[in-house]
Design a protein around this motif. Structure first.
Motif, short mmCIF file in Angstrom:
data_model
loop_
_atom_site.label_atom_id
_atom_site.label_comp_id
_atom_site.label_asym_id
_atom_site.label_seq_id
_atom_site.Cartn_x
_atom_site.Cartn_y
_atom_site.Cartn_z
N PRO A 37 -22.39 -67.32 40.85
CA PRO A 37 -23.65 -68.02 40.58
C PRO A 37 -24.73 -67.06 40.05
CG PRO A 37 -22.73 -68.81 42.62
CD PRO A 37 -21.87 -67.64 42.20
N GLY A 38 -25.26 -67.40 38.90
CA GLY A 38 -26.26 -66.54 38.27
C GLY A 38 -25.71 -65.64 37.19
N SER A 39 -24.38 -65.55 37.07
CA SER A 39 -23.77 -64.75 35.99
C SER A 39 -24.15 -65.32 34.63
CB SER A 39 -22.25 -64.75 36.11
OG SER A 39 -21.79 -64.04 37.23
N ILE A 40 -24.18 -64.45 33.64
CA ILE A 40 -24.38 -64.89 32.26
C ILE A 40 -23.01 -65.12 31.64
CG2 ILE A 40 -25.37 -64.35 30.02
CD1 ILE A 40 -27.39 -64.80 32.30
N LEU A 41 -22.77 -66.35 31.21
CA LEU A 41 -21.48 -66.74 30.67
C LEU A 41 -21.29 -66.22 29.25
CD1 LEU A 41 -21.54 -70.42 31.97
CD2 LEU A 41 -20.03 -68.60 32.79
N ALA A 42 -20.09 -66.40 28.72
CA ALA A 42 -19.79 -65.93 27.37
C ALA A 42 -20.62 -66.64 26.31
CB ALA A 42 -18.30 -66.13 27.08
N ILE B 197 -6.59 -72.03 31.81
CA ILE B 197 -6.22 -71.69 33.19
C ILE B 197 -7.40 -71.11 33.96
CG2 ILE B 197 -4.72 -70.21 34.58
CD1 ILE B 197 -2.71 -70.36 32.21
N ALA B 198 -8.16 -70.22 33.31
CA ALA B 198 -9.26 -69.54 33.98
C ALA B 198 -10.60 -69.82 33.33
CB ALA B 198 -9.00 -68.03 33.98
N GLY B 199 -10.64 -70.78 32.40
CA GLY B 199 -11.84 -71.00 31.62
C GLY B 199 -12.89 -71.85 32.29
N VAL B 200 -14.13 -71.43 32.16
CA VAL B 200 -15.25 -72.20 32.68
C VAL B 200 -15.45 -73.44 31.80
CG1 VAL B 200 -17.74 -72.17 33.10
CG2 VAL B 200 -16.35 -70.16 33.65
N ASN B 201 -15.57 -74.60 32.42
CA ASN B 201 -15.61 -75.87 31.68
C ASN B 201 -16.79 -75.94 30.71
OD1 ASN B 201 -14.85 -78.42 30.91
ND2 ASN B 201 -15.63 -79.45 32.73
N SER B 202 -17.94 -75.44 31.11
CA SER B 202 -19.13 -75.52 30.26
C SER B 202 -19.07 -74.56 29.08
CB SER B 202 -20.40 -75.25 31.07
OG SER B 202 -20.39 -73.94 31.58
N VAL B 203 -18.09 -73.66 29.06
CA VAL B 203 -17.94 -72.72 27.96
C VAL B 203 -16.86 -73.18 26.98
CG1 VAL B 203 -17.40 -70.34 27.30
CG2 VAL B 203 -18.70 -70.79 29.38
N SER B 204 -15.67 -73.43 27.49
CA SER B 204 -14.55 -73.72 26.59
C SER B 204 -13.86 -75.04 26.90
CB SER B 204 -13.51 -72.60 26.70
OG SER B 204 -12.94 -72.59 28.00
N GLY C 253 -6.78 -68.21 23.21
CA GLY C 253 -7.08 -66.82 23.52
C GLY C 253 -6.19 -65.89 22.72
N GLY C 254 -6.76 -64.82 22.22
CA GLY C 254 -6.00 -63.86 21.43
C GLY C 254 -5.89 -62.50 22.07
N ASN C 255 -6.52 -62.30 23.24
CA ASN C 255 -6.44 -60.99 23.90
C ASN C 255 -5.08 -60.82 24.57
OD1 ASN C 255 -7.46 -63.12 25.54
ND2 ASN C 255 -8.14 -61.66 27.10
N ASP C 256 -4.53 -59.61 24.45
CA ASP C 256 -3.21 -59.32 25.00
C ASP C 256 -3.24 -59.32 26.53
OD1 ASP C 256 -2.33 -59.03 22.43
OD2 ASP C 256 -2.26 -56.83 22.48
N TRP C 257 -2.08 -59.56 27.12
CA TRP C 257 -1.94 -59.48 28.57
C TRP C 257 -1.47 -58.09 28.92
CZ3 TRP C 257 -3.66 -61.75 32.66
CH2 TRP C 257 -3.05 -61.56 33.90
N LYS C 258 -2.26 -57.37 29.72
CA LYS C 258 -1.95 -55.99 30.07
C LYS C 258 -0.94 -55.97 31.22
CE LYS C 258 -5.14 -54.61 27.14
NZ LYS C 258 -5.66 -55.90 26.67
N ILE C 259 0.29 -55.60 30.92
CA ILE C 259 1.36 -55.57 31.91
C ILE C 259 1.36 -54.24 32.67
CG2 ILE C 259 3.88 -55.65 32.20
CD1 ILE C 259 3.90 -57.40 29.62
N THR D 46 -14.30 -64.74 22.49
CA THR D 46 -14.53 -65.11 21.09
C THR D 46 -14.09 -66.54 20.82
OG1 THR D 46 -12.35 -64.31 20.39
CG2 THR D 46 -14.15 -62.72 20.41
N ASP D 47 -14.63 -67.16 19.78
CA ASP D 47 -14.26 -68.53 19.37
C ASP D 47 -14.22 -69.47 20.56
OD1 ASP D 47 -14.01 -67.52 16.84
OD2 ASP D 47 -11.84 -67.34 16.91
N LEU D 48 -15.35 -69.67 21.19
CA LEU D 48 -15.40 -70.33 22.49
C LEU D 48 -15.11 -71.82 22.46
CD1 LEU D 48 -18.50 -68.49 23.97
CD2 LEU D 48 -16.09 -67.96 24.29
N GLU D 49 -15.10 -72.42 21.28
CA GLU D 49 -14.95 -73.87 21.24
C GLU D 49 -13.53 -74.33 21.56
OE1 GLU D 49 -13.85 -72.20 17.31
OE2 GLU D 49 -15.56 -71.96 18.68
#
Length: 540
Positions: free
Chosen positions: A335-340, A277-284, A382-388, A374-377
């Motif tokens: 633009p210019g950010s360092i990706l995961a 949903i929010a993932g950068v194509n060149s990363v994941s 995703g394993g991080n919890d959603w903070k409600i 983590t585990d970008l492939e």
């Protein structure tokens, strides 16, 4: 390591590597009253299912695209609430699909069934029974709060119906629904522990009941009550801000002292889809359905506290994202950010990430803090919890409610300064002095609302704030655009056929030009099944 164990008919042996915890459940689609309510384990399993009713990451993040924080091109999105774009640009109608995703009386029925039948369990530990009842009441309060926030007047069902005819009931006034939600939370809080250990971590605590009550009261105009409930959470000393803002949303921040209510995601069995949903194509390989808007990015102060950031003497039009509130770099890829994956984010030249490209950003930006690094492939792992509900929101609730009730105070500044100190931003007094603002209720209100947008960006709260503040005509009406890099960027190379320039380009028009958009219509499909429900007057 987070633990989750699902009981699945005929397949328990496949999950023996997972340890048992509170999300254990039996298949509940088919059971007999004569045989089910016979053990404490039955009651625990039935009650624990309410945690599945909480908003998951894939679900609630969609609300960002309904606000001025984000844009989503969701025509082909198969996700829940795939009509986020139509709600965001106010072109939805009563027949728009998936509006009923929040009309969840199946969840209400499950909770009421537990409360009605748990006393049948023989020889059940009374303390455990009281705690489980309290957890179910918190779930009921949350569900009715959300339905009332969106649909306003909804049926306040208080019993399990046995026939469709019995279930055909009219709406109750929103005030009555909210009053009952508050009553459930008041009943629940004394029977919930301050905290849990071991496998029970993540269940509703006393602070969760207080914090949710504070949110509900704030959203419904009881500022004095909201401030009092938030203060209970603060004074309990159970919760605190996670030291690192960005990592608090990563795996290491799960179950932290900042987390009050979370939807638990586990890579092995209950992943979130935020990398898609929010993932950068060149990363994941993500499809990046959700794109932060320039109006959000431009709202971050400079690192020194100047607002808008262009007032800062250090502002550089060719490097507009440098020297900004550190939460910008923690929240947004620009633009210019360092990706995961340690590469530079280049939505102007990179084929995979180029603005408007297949599975690429529409705005030039992407969300960072909600993306599991983590585990970008794998894009849907995703394993991080959603903070409600987290402690920072409680501090913001206290600040807003106390200011509305009595005006500026030292306690309000303390709450806000705790948040800003964690973000490495100047304190309230320094920021006001720097910008030449006079401290009064009105200016502090503006500051708190801004701080709330920045601190909670990407978490789904902004749309509900717009509804309760009734600012839709101001922030959700008119055109929205891509980033504006027409002056050229120093962080993006312009050699070898590349360009560092991108002109501001319109994405779409938004049409929040009527008060009717402050309430959702009852979906036509639901009305067609009921005689006593009435459509909202604004939508007739």
């Amino acid at each position: 390591m987070k633990r989750l164990h699902l009981f699945i008919l005929g397949a328990c042996s496949l999950l023996t590597a997972c340890s048992k915890n509170f999300l254990d459940r039996a298949p509940l689609d088919r059971y007999s009253d004569d045989t089910y309510w016979t053990t404490e384990q039955d009651a625990v399993k039935f009650a624990s299912r309410v945690y599945e009713f909480l908003p998951s990451a894939d679900f609630f993040v969609c609300y960002e695209a309904m606000s001025d924080n984000a844009f989503s091109k969701t025509a082909s999105w198969g996700n829940t609430l795939r009509n986020a774009q139509l709600i965001g640009n106010s072109t939805f109608v009563v027949t728009t699909g998936n509006l009923g995703d929040e009309w969840r009386y199946d969840q209400v029925r499950h909770c009421l069934e537990f409360l009605q039948k748990v006393d049948r369990v023989p020889d059940m530990n009374e303390a455990l029974k009281k705690r489980l009842k309290a957890e179910v009441k918190v779930s009921l309060a949350y569900r009715y709060f959300i339905m009332a926030a969106l649909f306003r007047d909804v049926p306040l069902v208080m019993q399990v119906f046995s026939t469709p005819a019995e279930a055909d009931v009219p709406q109750d006034k929103k005030a009555a629904v909210i009053a009952q939600a508050i009553k459930w939370l008041d009943e629940a809080a004394p029977d919930l522990p301050a905290s849990y250990t071991g496998d029970d971590k993540g269940r509703f605590t006393q602070g969760a009941a207080w914090g949710l009550k504070a949110r509900i009261l704030l959203y419904n105009g009881d500022n004095q009550g909201a401030a009092a409930e938030a203060k209970k959470v603060i004074d309990s000393k159970v919760y605190s801000l996670y030291p690192d803002y960005y990592n608090g949303f990563q795996l290491e921040g799960d179950y932290s002292a900042e987390s009050i209510i979370s939807y638990i995601h586990v890579k092995e069995v209950r992943q979130n889809g935020l990398r898609d949903i929010a993932g950068v194509n060149s990363v994941s390989g993500g499809t990046l359905y959700l794109n932060p808007l320039p109006s959000l990015v431009d709202d971050y102060e400079s690192a020194a506290g100047y607002y808008p950031y262009t007032k800062d003497p250090a502002y550089d039009v060719h490097a507009p994202w440098k020297n900004r509130d550190p939460r910008l770099n923690a929240t947004i890829y620009y633009p210019g950010s360092i990706l995961a994956n340690d590469k530079v984010y280049d939505p102007i030249n990179n084929t995979l990430d180029k603005i408007g490209g297949d599975k690429a950003t529409y705005t030039g930006y992407a969300f960072k803090k909600i993306f599991d690094k983590t585990d970008l492939e794998a894009r849907d792992n995703g394993g991080n919890d959603w903070k409600i509900l987290r402690y920072a929101e409680v501090l913001l609730t206290y600040a807003e409610a106390a200011n509305e009730a009595t005006g500026p105070s030292a306690d309000i500044n303390t709450a806000l300064n705790d948040i800003r100190r964690r973000a490495h931003m100047p304190d309230v007094a320094t920021t006001f002095a720097l910008n030449g603002w006079t401290m009064n209720k009105e200016t502090l209100r503006t500051f708190i609302r801004h701080e709330r947008r920045i601190e909670l960006a990407g978490e789904g709260h902004r749309y509900f704030d717009i509804l309760r503040w009734r600012t839709g005509q101001q922030v959700l009406n008119g055109p929205i655009y891509t980033l504006d890099a027409s002056a050229g960027l120093t962080d993006i190379p312009a050699t070898g056929g590349k360009t560092n320039v991108y002109p501001k380009t319109k994405l779409e028009d938004r049409y929040f030009n009527s008060d009717k958009f402050y309430v959702w219509p009852i979906p036509q499909g639901i009305l067609d099944q009921a005689r006593k429900l009435q459509q909202q007057p604004e939508w007739k």
